[in-house]
Design a protein around this motif. Sequence first.
Motif, PDB file in Angstrom:
ATOM      1  N   ILE A   1       0.842  -1.204   0.000  1.00 49.41           N
ATOM      2  CA  ILE A   1       0.000   0.000   0.000  1.00 49.41           C
ATOM      3  C   ILE A   1       0.875   1.252   0.000  1.00 49.41           C
ATOM      4  CG2 ILE A   1      -1.900   1.171   1.208  1.00 49.41           C
ATOM      5  CD1 ILE A   1      -2.161  -1.641   2.785  1.00 49.41           C
ATOM      6  N   SER A   2       0.671   2.124  -1.002  1.00 48.90           N
ATOM      7  CA  SER A   2       1.495   3.336  -1.005  1.00 48.90           C
ATOM      8  C   SER A   2       0.675   4.616  -1.165  1.00 48.90           C
ATOM      9  CB  SER A   2       2.567   3.264  -2.097  1.00 48.90           C
ATOM     10  OG  SER A   2       1.964   3.090  -3.339  1.00 48.90           O
ATOM     11  N   HIS A   3      -0.644   4.464  -1.382  1.00 50.06           N
ATOM     12  CA  HIS A   3      -1.463   5.674  -1.526  1.00 50.06           C
ATOM     13  C   HIS A   3      -2.892   5.420  -1.031  1.00 50.06           C
ATOM     14  CE1 HIS A   3      -2.374   9.618  -3.196  1.00 50.06           C
ATOM     15  NE2 HIS A   3      -3.558   9.092  -3.489  1.00 50.06           N
ATOM     16  N   LEU A   4      -3.456   6.441  -0.368  1.00 56.35           N
ATOM     17  CA  LEU A   4      -4.835   6.343   0.135  1.00 56.35           C
ATOM     18  C   LEU A   4      -5.654   7.527  -0.375  1.00 56.35           C
ATOM     19  CD1 LEU A   4      -4.144   5.626   3.944  1.00 56.35           C
ATOM     20  CD2 LEU A   4      -4.487   3.946   2.115  1.00 56.35           C
ATOM     21  N   ASP A   5      -6.934   7.247  -0.655  1.00 52.80           N
ATOM     22  CA  ASP A   5      -7.885   8.312  -1.001  1.00 52.80           C
ATOM     23  C   ASP A   5      -9.171   8.080  -0.237  1.00 52.80           C
ATOM     24  OD1 ASP A   5      -6.792  10.056  -3.124  1.00 52.80           O
ATOM     25  OD2 ASP A   5      -6.623   8.164  -4.244  1.00 52.80           O
ATOM     26  N   TRP A   6      -9.916   9.160  -0.020  1.00 50.89           N
ATOM     27  CA  TRP A   6     -11.221   9.065   0.626  1.00 50.89           C
ATOM     28  C   TRP A   6     -12.267   9.528  -0.380  1.00 50.89           C
ATOM     29  CZ3 TRP A   6     -13.026   7.009   5.026  1.00 50.89           C
ATOM     30  CH2 TRP A   6     -14.305   7.369   5.456  1.00 50.89           C
ATOM     31  N   ALA A   7     -13.292   8.711  -0.601  1.00 50.86           N
ATOM     32  CA  ALA A   7     -14.340   9.092  -1.557  1.00 50.86           C
ATOM     33  C   ALA A   7     -15.665   9.255  -0.826  1.00 50.86           C
ATOM     34  CB  ALA A   7     -14.467   8.019  -2.636  1.00 50.86           C
ATOM     35  N   ASP A   8     -16.361  10.364  -1.079  1.00 56.59           N
ATOM     36  CA  ASP A   8     -17.661  10.534  -0.420  1.00 56.59           C
ATOM     37  C   ASP A   8     -18.795  10.237  -1.400  1.00 56.59           C
ATOM     38  OD1 ASP A   8     -18.182  12.741  -1.969  1.00 56.59           O
ATOM     39  OD2 ASP A   8     -17.723  14.205  -0.392  1.00 56.59           O
ATOM     40  N   ASP A   9     -19.998  10.391  -0.904  1.00 52.98           N
ATOM     41  CA  ASP A   9     -21.197  10.037  -1.646  1.00 52.98           C
ATOM     42  C   ASP A   9     -21.370  10.859  -2.930  1.00 52.98           C
ATOM     43  OD1 ASP A   9     -23.436   8.538  -1.912  1.00 52.98           O
ATOM     44  OD2 ASP A   9     -24.719   9.833  -0.703  1.00 52.98           O
ATOM     45  N   ASN A  10     -20.733  12.041  -2.949  1.00 57.61           N
ATOM     46  CA  ASN A  10     -20.857  12.913  -4.128  1.00 57.61           C
ATOM     47  C   ASN A  10     -19.722  12.705  -5.122  1.00 57.61           C
ATOM     48  OD1 ASN A  10     -23.180  14.177  -3.151  1.00 57.61           O
ATOM     49  ND2 ASN A  10     -21.904  15.443  -1.791  1.00 57.61           N
ATOM     50  N   LYS A  11     -19.004  11.584  -4.949  1.00 55.08           N
ATOM     51  CA  LYS A  11     -17.876  11.248  -5.828  1.00 55.08           C
ATOM     52  C   LYS A  11     -16.714  12.241  -5.699  1.00 55.08           C
ATOM     53  CE  LYS A  11     -20.611   8.765  -9.213  1.00 55.08           C
ATOM     54  NZ  LYS A  11     -21.429   8.980 -10.363  1.00 55.08           N
ATOM     55  N   ASN A  12     -16.660  12.951  -4.567  1.00 55.83           N
ATOM     56  CA  ASN A  12     -15.477  13.786  -4.297  1.00 55.83           C
ATOM     57  C   ASN A  12     -14.398  12.868  -3.767  1.00 55.83           C
ATOM     58  OD1 ASN A  12     -16.684  16.323  -4.842  1.00 55.83           O
ATOM     59  ND2 ASN A  12     -17.776  16.137  -2.876  1.00 55.83           N
ATOM     60  N   ILE A  13     -13.271  12.854  -4.448  1.00 56.43           N
ATOM     61  CA  ILE A  13     -12.170  11.988  -4.004  1.00 56.43           C
ATOM     62  C   ILE A  13     -11.028  12.867  -3.514  1.00 56.43           C
ATOM     63  CG2 ILE A  13     -10.496  10.223  -4.724  1.00 56.43           C
ATOM     64  CD1 ILE A  13     -12.555   9.131  -6.613  1.00 56.43           C
ATOM     65  N   THR A  14     -10.654  12.674  -2.236  1.00 52.20           N
ATOM     66  CA  THR A  14      -9.564  13.480  -1.687  1.00 52.20           C
ATOM     67  C   THR A  14      -8.425  12.594  -1.207  1.00 52.20           C
ATOM     68  OG1 THR A  14     -10.869  13.530   0.333  1.00 52.20           O
ATOM     69  CG2 THR A  14     -10.783  15.564  -0.932  1.00 52.20           C
ATOM     70  N   ASP A  15      -7.240  13.118  -1.411  1.00 56.66           N
ATOM     71  CA  ASP A  15      -6.025  12.413  -1.024  1.00 56.66           C
ATOM     72  C   ASP A  15      -5.936  12.346   0.511  1.00 56.66           C
ATOM     73  OD1 ASP A  15      -3.284  11.549  -1.739  1.00 56.66           O
ATOM     74  OD2 ASP A  15      -2.745  13.339  -0.602  1.00 56.66           O
ATOM     75  N   VAL A  16      -5.556  11.163   1.033  1.00 57.58           N
ATOM     76  CA  VAL A  16      -5.338  11.038   2.484  1.00 57.58           C
ATOM     77  C   VAL A  16      -3.822  11.002   2.695  1.00 57.58           C
ATOM     78  CG1 VAL A  16      -5.676   9.597   4.527  1.00 57.58           C
ATOM     79  CG2 VAL A  16      -7.458   9.691   2.756  1.00 57.58           C
ATOM     80  N   PRO A  17      -3.252  12.054   3.285  1.00 60.19           N
ATOM     81  CA  PRO A  17      -1.796  12.069   3.435  1.00 60.19           C
ATOM     82  C   PRO A  17      -1.323  10.956   4.384  1.00 60.19           C
ATOM     83  CG  PRO A  17      -2.766  14.212   3.963  1.00 60.19           C
ATOM     84  CD  PRO A  17      -3.894  13.244   3.851  1.00 60.19           C
ATOM     85  N   ALA A  18      -0.318  10.230   3.954  1.00 65.00           N
ATOM     86  CA  ALA A  18       0.240   9.161   4.794  1.00 65.00           C
ATOM     87  C   ALA A  18       1.684   8.933   4.376  1.00 65.00           C
ATOM     88  CB  ALA A  18      -0.567   7.886   4.639  1.00 65.00           C
ATOM     89  N   LEU A  19       2.504   8.570   5.348  1.00 70.71           N
ATOM     90  CA  LEU A  19       3.933   8.366   5.081  1.00 70.71           C
ATOM     91  C   LEU A  19       4.207   6.990   4.520  1.00 70.71           C
ATOM     92  CD1 LEU A  19       5.542   9.844   8.303  1.00 70.71           C
ATOM     93  CD2 LEU A  19       5.662  10.787   5.976  1.00 70.71           C
ATOM     94  N   LYS A  20       5.191   6.925   3.612  1.00 75.97           N
ATOM     95  CA  LYS A  20       5.624   5.641   3.061  1.00 75.97           C
ATOM     96  C   LYS A  20       7.143   5.662   2.986  1.00 75.97           C
ATOM     97  CE  LYS A  20       5.149   1.720   0.684  1.00 75.97           C
ATOM     98  NZ  LYS A  20       4.585   0.487   1.215  1.00 75.97           N
TER      99      LYS A  20
END
Length: 331
Positions: free
Chosen positions: A257-276
């Motif tokens: 796993i190297s990247h995370l995103d959060w998607a809401d009901d309105n199809k807004n996809i936002t980057d979830v900052p996390a260290l790798k």
Amino acid sequence: MISLGIIGTNWITEQFIKATDETKTFALTNVYSRTEAKAESLIEDLKKKDIDISTDLTAFFKKDFDTVYIASPNGLHFAQAKQALENGKNVIVEKPSTSTIKEFSLLDDLAHKNGLYLFEAARHIHEPIFKKIEEIVDKNREKLSGASFSYMKYSSRYDAYLAGKNPNIFTTKFSGGALYDLGVYTVYDAVVLFGQPEKVDYDAEFLASGVDGSGALTLKYPDFDVNIIIGKTKNSYMSSEIYFGRDTLLLDNGGDISHLDWADDNKNITDVPALKAENPMDSEASEFARIMTEKDQATYDKLLKYARTVNRILEQARTSAGIVFDADEEK
Ligand SMILES: NC(=O)c1ccc[n+]([C@@H]2O[C@H](COP(=O)([O-])OP(=O)(O)OC[C@H]3O[C@@H](n4cnc5c(N)ncnc54)[C@H](OP(=O)(O)O)[C@@H]3O)[C@@H](O)[C@H]2O)c1
């Protein structure tokens, strides 16, 4: 310092030694290889000096070091870890640590009886990005409604398999196949994030050698299912997902796993900052060092419980699919 011996001279051992060097707590002292030249080549690549080499396993375990890292083919883990524990060495063994739950219990009992540590090297659950996923799942646990994980990567050794060679990872002798090699990461995802499932079912696509080239695994929890796709004979670019009703956490991969995103009901996809970290083994090496030096029993017990649950699920899954390992005959 924790003096370290190693078994196995493939690239993964080199990566692990580099991670242990970062901890400033481990010091490589002993190398076991079936051939002296391979041991020498690894030591040279790592630019190490004054390392003791053994080509005989019994002689290796008689040497004076604290902890062994085992990165041999899966089917050898149990016998080598057992021999290590019988000779007073702590064990860090690559995933999956055993081929059967009976083997796992024997190692667990032996480690406990001899006052030694037994770690399964499930690298990804120690990484900061996985800790971020745990944090998000914990925060949204009330809405948790399932997950799907995917980890399917065409193996460089599959070409050798197709060419009629017999690479270890595609044999029942060495407890190979997609479930034990890659599925283990996704089973860890489920166990750490959601606990032990009520039911396990694996549908495997078999290779002629008797192992699973790929397959679909379902873990049933009381309120939701976790669906997992794994494989070593094809590439998948599907993202993995954890569902919270209308919202979804997207993971770019189920095991690496190297990247995370959060998607809401309105199809807004936002980057979830996390260290790798650059070396994915850094986090586990520093965590194992910390647990041993601080004698953090609570965390050690938690990791051992995860490992026991994962090894049980792996055996249940392959049994449900009809995958038989040579190790089963020794049951
Ligand atoms: N955590 C991770 O990211 C990660 C990544 C890759 C692999 N792994 C794990 O690391 C372990 C090793 O995987 P691998 O792909 O490196 O395996 P491998 O290439 O088949 O074997 C690893 C080492 O074991 C020894 N070996 C090979 N065949 C043997 C045999 N027939 N009898 C005795 N020793 C033998 C060899 O060392 P010598 O020739 O020097 O004796 C070899 O370097 C597996 O458990 C795997 O799941 C973990």
